[in-house]
Design a protein around this motif. Structure first.
Motif, PDB file in Angstrom:
ATOM      1  N   LEU A 243       1.079   4.160  -2.803  1.00 32.99           N
ATOM      2  CA  LEU A 243       0.788   5.556  -2.466  1.00 32.99           C
ATOM      3  C   LEU A 243       1.903   6.493  -2.931  1.00 32.99           C
ATOM      4  O   LEU A 243       1.678   7.683  -3.098  1.00 32.99           O
ATOM      5  CB  LEU A 243       0.621   5.706  -0.944  1.00 32.99           C
ATOM      6  CG  LEU A 243      -0.691   5.222  -0.341  1.00 32.99           C
ATOM      7  CD1 LEU A 243      -0.617   5.228   1.177  1.00 32.99           C
ATOM      8  CD2 LEU A 243      -1.853   6.091  -0.820  1.00 32.99           C
TER       9      LEU A 243
ATOM     10  N   THR B 173     -10.328   2.812  -3.365  1.00 39.39           N
ATOM     11  CA  THR B 173     -10.416   1.734  -2.384  1.00 39.39           C
ATOM     12  C   THR B 173      -9.528   1.940  -1.171  1.00 39.39           C
ATOM     13  O   THR B 173      -9.795   1.406  -0.093  1.00 39.39           O
ATOM     14  CB  THR B 173     -10.033   0.406  -3.071  1.00 39.39           C
ATOM     15  OG1 THR B 173     -10.820   0.283  -4.252  1.00 39.39           O
ATOM     16  CG2 THR B 173     -10.285  -0.793  -2.196  1.00 39.39           C
ATOM     17  N   VAL B 174      -8.481   2.731  -1.328  1.00 37.32           N
ATOM     18  CA  VAL B 174      -7.392   2.733  -0.334  1.00 37.32           C
ATOM     19  C   VAL B 174      -7.864   3.032   1.087  1.00 37.32           C
ATOM     20  O   VAL B 174      -7.400   2.421   2.048  1.00 37.32           O
ATOM     21  CB  VAL B 174      -6.241   3.675  -0.769  1.00 37.32           C
ATOM     22  CG1 VAL B 174      -6.692   5.116  -0.889  1.00 37.32           C
ATOM     23  CG2 VAL B 174      -5.065   3.565   0.186  1.00 37.32           C
ATOM     24  N   ARG B 175      -8.848   3.919   1.242  1.00 41.42           N
ATOM     25  CA  ARG B 175      -9.243   4.294   2.607  1.00 41.42           C
ATOM     26  C   ARG B 175     -10.002   3.198   3.332  1.00 41.42           C
ATOM     27  O   ARG B 175     -10.128   3.231   4.546  1.00 41.42           O
ATOM     28  CB  ARG B 175     -10.011   5.598   2.603  1.00 41.42           C
ATOM     29  CG  ARG B 175      -9.061   6.752   2.393  1.00 41.42           C
ATOM     30  CD  ARG B 175      -9.694   8.110   2.460  1.00 41.42           C
ATOM     31  NE  ARG B 175      -8.655   9.121   2.329  1.00 41.42           N
ATOM     32  CZ  ARG B 175      -8.043   9.416   1.210  1.00 41.42           C
ATOM     33  NH1 ARG B 175      -8.374   8.800   0.094  1.00 41.42           N
ATOM     34  NH2 ARG B 175      -7.088  10.322   1.169  1.00 41.42           N
TER      35      ARG B 175
ATOM     36  N   LEU C 229      -9.083  -0.026   3.019  1.00 40.17           N
ATOM     37  CA  LEU C 229      -8.210  -1.205   3.144  1.00 40.17           C
ATOM     38  C   LEU C 229      -7.875  -1.495   4.596  1.00 40.17           C
ATOM     39  O   LEU C 229      -7.686  -0.575   5.396  1.00 40.17           O
ATOM     40  CB  LEU C 229      -6.910  -0.982   2.372  1.00 40.17           C
ATOM     41  CG  LEU C 229      -7.010  -0.972   0.850  1.00 40.17           C
ATOM     42  CD1 LEU C 229      -5.668  -0.586   0.237  1.00 40.17           C
ATOM     43  CD2 LEU C 229      -7.458  -2.331   0.349  1.00 40.17           C
TER      44      LEU C 229
ATOM     45  N   LEU D  18      -8.020  -5.743  -1.276  1.00 38.02           N
ATOM     46  CA  LEU D  18      -8.505  -4.816  -2.307  1.00 38.02           C
ATOM     47  C   LEU D  18      -9.919  -5.186  -2.748  1.00 38.02           C
ATOM     48  O   LEU D  18     -10.797  -4.326  -2.857  1.00 38.02           O
ATOM     49  CB  LEU D  18      -7.572  -4.832  -3.523  1.00 38.02           C
ATOM     50  CG  LEU D  18      -6.259  -4.053  -3.387  1.00 38.02           C
ATOM     51  CD1 LEU D  18      -5.267  -4.486  -4.458  1.00 38.02           C
ATOM     52  CD2 LEU D  18      -6.505  -2.554  -3.471  1.00 38.02           C
TER      53      LEU D  18
ATOM     54  N   ARG E 195      -4.519   2.851 -10.994  1.00 37.74           N
ATOM     55  CA  ARG E 195      -4.343   3.672  -9.803  1.00 37.74           C
ATOM     56  C   ARG E 195      -5.659   4.311  -9.369  1.00 37.74           C
ATOM     57  O   ARG E 195      -5.930   4.475  -8.187  1.00 37.74           O
ATOM     58  CB  ARG E 195      -3.281   4.740  -9.996  1.00 37.74           C
ATOM     59  CG  ARG E 195      -2.710   5.226  -8.665  1.00 37.74           C
ATOM     60  CD  ARG E 195      -1.450   5.980  -8.885  1.00 37.74           C
ATOM     61  NE  ARG E 195      -1.762   7.171  -9.635  1.00 37.74           N
ATOM     62  CZ  ARG E 195      -1.828   8.374  -9.102  1.00 37.74           C
ATOM     63  NH1 ARG E 195      -1.568   8.537  -7.841  1.00 37.74           N
ATOM     64  NH2 ARG E 195      -2.124   9.406  -9.834  1.00 37.74           N
TER      65      ARG E 195
ATOM     66  N   GLY F  28      -5.146  -3.442   5.370  1.00 38.81           N
ATOM     67  CA  GLY F  28      -3.687  -3.328   5.436  1.00 38.81           C
ATOM     68  C   GLY F  28      -3.034  -4.352   6.348  1.00 38.81           C
ATOM     69  O   GLY F  28      -1.829  -4.337   6.554  1.00 38.81           O
TER      70      GLY F  28
ATOM     71  N   PHE G 152      -7.316   2.007  -7.148  1.00 41.42           N
ATOM     72  CA  PHE G 152      -6.632   1.990  -5.848  1.00 41.42           C
ATOM     73  C   PHE G 152      -7.063   3.193  -5.000  1.00 41.42           C
ATOM     74  O   PHE G 152      -7.367   3.060  -3.813  1.00 41.42           O
ATOM     75  CB  PHE G 152      -5.115   1.998  -6.075  1.00 41.42           C
ATOM     76  CG  PHE G 152      -4.306   2.155  -4.815  1.00 41.42           C
ATOM     77  CD1 PHE G 152      -4.262   1.143  -3.867  1.00 41.42           C
ATOM     78  CD2 PHE G 152      -3.601   3.331  -4.573  1.00 41.42           C
ATOM     79  CE1 PHE G 152      -3.529   1.292  -2.698  1.00 41.42           C
ATOM     80  CE2 PHE G 152      -2.866   3.483  -3.412  1.00 41.42           C
ATOM     81  CZ  PHE G 152      -2.829   2.474  -2.474  1.00 41.42           C
ATOM     82  N   GLU G 153      -7.126   4.373  -5.644  1.00 43.84           N
ATOM     83  CA  GLU G 153      -7.519   5.583  -4.917  1.00 43.84           C
ATOM     84  C   GLU G 153      -8.936   5.457  -4.358  1.00 43.84           C
ATOM     85  O   GLU G 153      -9.225   5.904  -3.262  1.00 43.84           O
ATOM     86  CB  GLU G 153      -7.452   6.823  -5.831  1.00 43.84           C
ATOM     87  CG  GLU G 153      -6.058   7.140  -6.365  1.00 43.84           C
ATOM     88  CD  GLU G 153      -5.107   7.714  -5.319  1.00 43.84           C
ATOM     89  OE1 GLU G 153      -5.562   8.056  -4.216  1.00 43.84           O
ATOM     90  OE2 GLU G 153      -3.890   7.789  -5.600  1.00 43.84           O
TER      91      GLU G 153
ATOM     92  N   ILE H 180       0.844  -1.202   0.000  1.00 44.77           N
ATOM     93  CA  ILE H 180       0.000   0.000   0.000  1.00 44.77           C
ATOM     94  C   ILE H 180       0.878   1.251   0.000  1.00 44.77           C
ATOM     95  O   ILE H 180       0.666   2.188  -0.771  1.00 44.77           O
ATOM     96  CB  ILE H 180      -0.950   0.000   1.220  1.00 44.77           C
ATOM     97  CG1 ILE H 180      -1.944  -1.157   1.093  1.00 44.77           C
ATOM     98  CG2 ILE H 180      -1.679   1.327   1.345  1.00 44.77           C
ATOM     99  CD1 ILE H 180      -2.782  -1.403   2.335  1.00 44.77           C
TER     100      ILE H 180
END
Ligand code: GDD
Ligand code: MN
Length: 397
Positions: free
Chosen positions: A114, A205-207, A209, A220, A199, A211, A202-203, A110
């Motif tokens: 980023l 979904t990232v918050r 995740l 993901l 990307r 991790g 990813f943007e 991750i």
């Protein structure tokens, strides 16, 4: 030593005194390469001897594509980071992120993702187990079919697990079954650590995740705010080039944590789930020791209870130290204080347990329910207080 052109500072900048003007910064070429279209994220933990062959293979496979590679190293002890930093000085495609006091394959990926501005991101292991030669095809599939993720699969038609051992295969199958529940997708290889994604996805979904652990692909899929558009490309899993696997028995725990995180949500902390599992195990230990002491060794019941209680607490303390708080285990002298404070915390928890259960029982709550509520209250207490008192977060971490 002469500097490579891409690394030379513009002559207007005299370090320390003159702050560079805005134009100077914007016109300074950071690197002589075209902006990368594909960033390859490579998590590393003691992979020194795999780096050079990996870079050579990536170079061959990705000819004609503007790419960069972002290594994310978790304080390898074999000189991986030193090698990477040297390469970063001479190869403009190579970038390095170093983390100290941190671990985890997912969070490393991750953070690598980023750190790049490339519109397409790939994740690949450093040990050459993944077939980098299919990367261009994965990228092309992603683009042409307007997908979110393209997964390199060892199980879809044409793929192969190569020399994967029987036990690994079984674990992998079991994990696959469980993962369907949380990924909401029919992935043939949800455990794959080899994939390419957009990307923008990813943007999105990232918050969400988690991790946690090493199942970044599953994370993901499970965290995406909408159904994921994906495809799979088969490949043959190769034997590890050099060094050894970092995934040991503890990764099963990581997987349980990810599942718990995704199924129960953030209101039930995954750490608490692990703590409770350890507690259940402690109960079994308690009963076994009690039976042994009282029935076999003929210790009087009260004495046998004391022995069983201390044995169970000691076992629980050590399991919690290794599993529940494995990211910040106590060591050395702290271990002794840890035992003592854990006994104290659990002792108070037990008193609370008895008091509550007895009060409920007196109020005609059925004995089993009264006992369960008492146990639940003491485990929440034990968890909450021991996380503050016994495994308190030290300043650095
Ligand atoms: N930065 C960082 N931090 N990197 C890590 C860590 C970590 O804590 N743990 C492992 N890595 C790196 C390794 O250096 C390697 O490049 C990659 O992550 C995969 O680790 P391996 O130790 O080679 O894992 P494996 O081969 O047993 O497992 C692979 O196959 C699994 C499927 O069977 C991985 O691709 C898994 O993601 C995959 O699920
Ligand atoms: Mn590997």
């Amino acid at each position: 030593m002469p500097m490579a052109p891409a690394d030379r500072l513009p002559s207007q900048i005299t370090p320390a005194t003159d702050a560079p003007s805005r134009e100077t910064i914007e016109s300074a070429p950071r690197r002589a390469l075209a902006p990368p279209e594909l960033a390859v994220i490579v998590p590393t933990l003691n992979e020194r001897d795999n780096i050079a062959p990996l870079l050579a293979r990536l170079g061959e496979a990705l000819a004609g594509i503007a790419w960069e590679v972002v290594f994310v190293d978790d304080d390898s002890q074999d000189g991986t980071a030193e090698l990477l930093l040297r390469l970063q000085n001479t190869m403009p495609r190579v970038r390095v992120i170093r983390r100290i006091g941190r671990r985890g394959l997912s969070s490393a990926c991750i953070e690598g993702m980023l750190a790049t501005g490339a519109p397409f991101l790939a994740v690949i292991d450093a040990d050459l187990q993944h077939d980098e030669s299919i990367l261009p095809r994965m990228l092309e599939t992603l683009r042409e079919r307007d997908l979110d993720i393209v997964v390199g699969s060892r199980f879809s038609a044409g793929g192969s697990v190569g020399a994967l051992s029987g036990r690994r295969l079984l674990l992998s199958r079991l994990g696959r079954l469980l993962s369907r529940t949380i990924s909401r997708a029919e992935l043939s290889d949800p455990m794959s650590g080899f994939f390419v994604l957009r990307r923008s996805f990813f943007e999105e979904t990232v918050r969400g995740l988690s991790g946690q652990g090493f199942k970044i692909l599953l994370d993901l899929f499970a965290s995406a705010p909408r159904p994921v558009r994906f495809a799979e490309v088969p490949f043959t899993f190769r034997p590890r080039h050099s060094g050894e696997s970092k995934l040991n028995a503890l990764v099963v725990l990581d997987y349980v944590i990810l599942l718990s995180d995704k199924l129960l949500g953030p209101s039930v902390p995954a750490r608490f789930v692990v703590f409770s599992l350890v507690g259940l195990f402690g109960l079994v230990v308690h009963l076994l020791v009690l039976a042994l002491a009282h029935k076999v060794l003929l210790v009087p019941f009260f004495g046998a209870q004391v022995i069983a209680t201390f044995t169970a607490m000691t076992v629980n303390f050590n399991l919690n130290n290794r599993l529940t708080w494995r990211d910040r285990p106590l060591a050395g002298i702290d271990l002794i204080y840890g035992h003592l404070s854990f006994y104290a915390v659990c002792g108070i928890g037990a008193i609370a347990n008895f008091q509550v259960a007895e009060m409920l029982y007196d109020h005609r709550v059925p004995w089993l329910l009264a006992g369960l509520i008492g146990a639940l209250i003491s485990s929440v207490w034990n968890y909450g207080v021991s996380s503050i008192v016994t495994w308190r977060q030290r300043a650095r971490s």
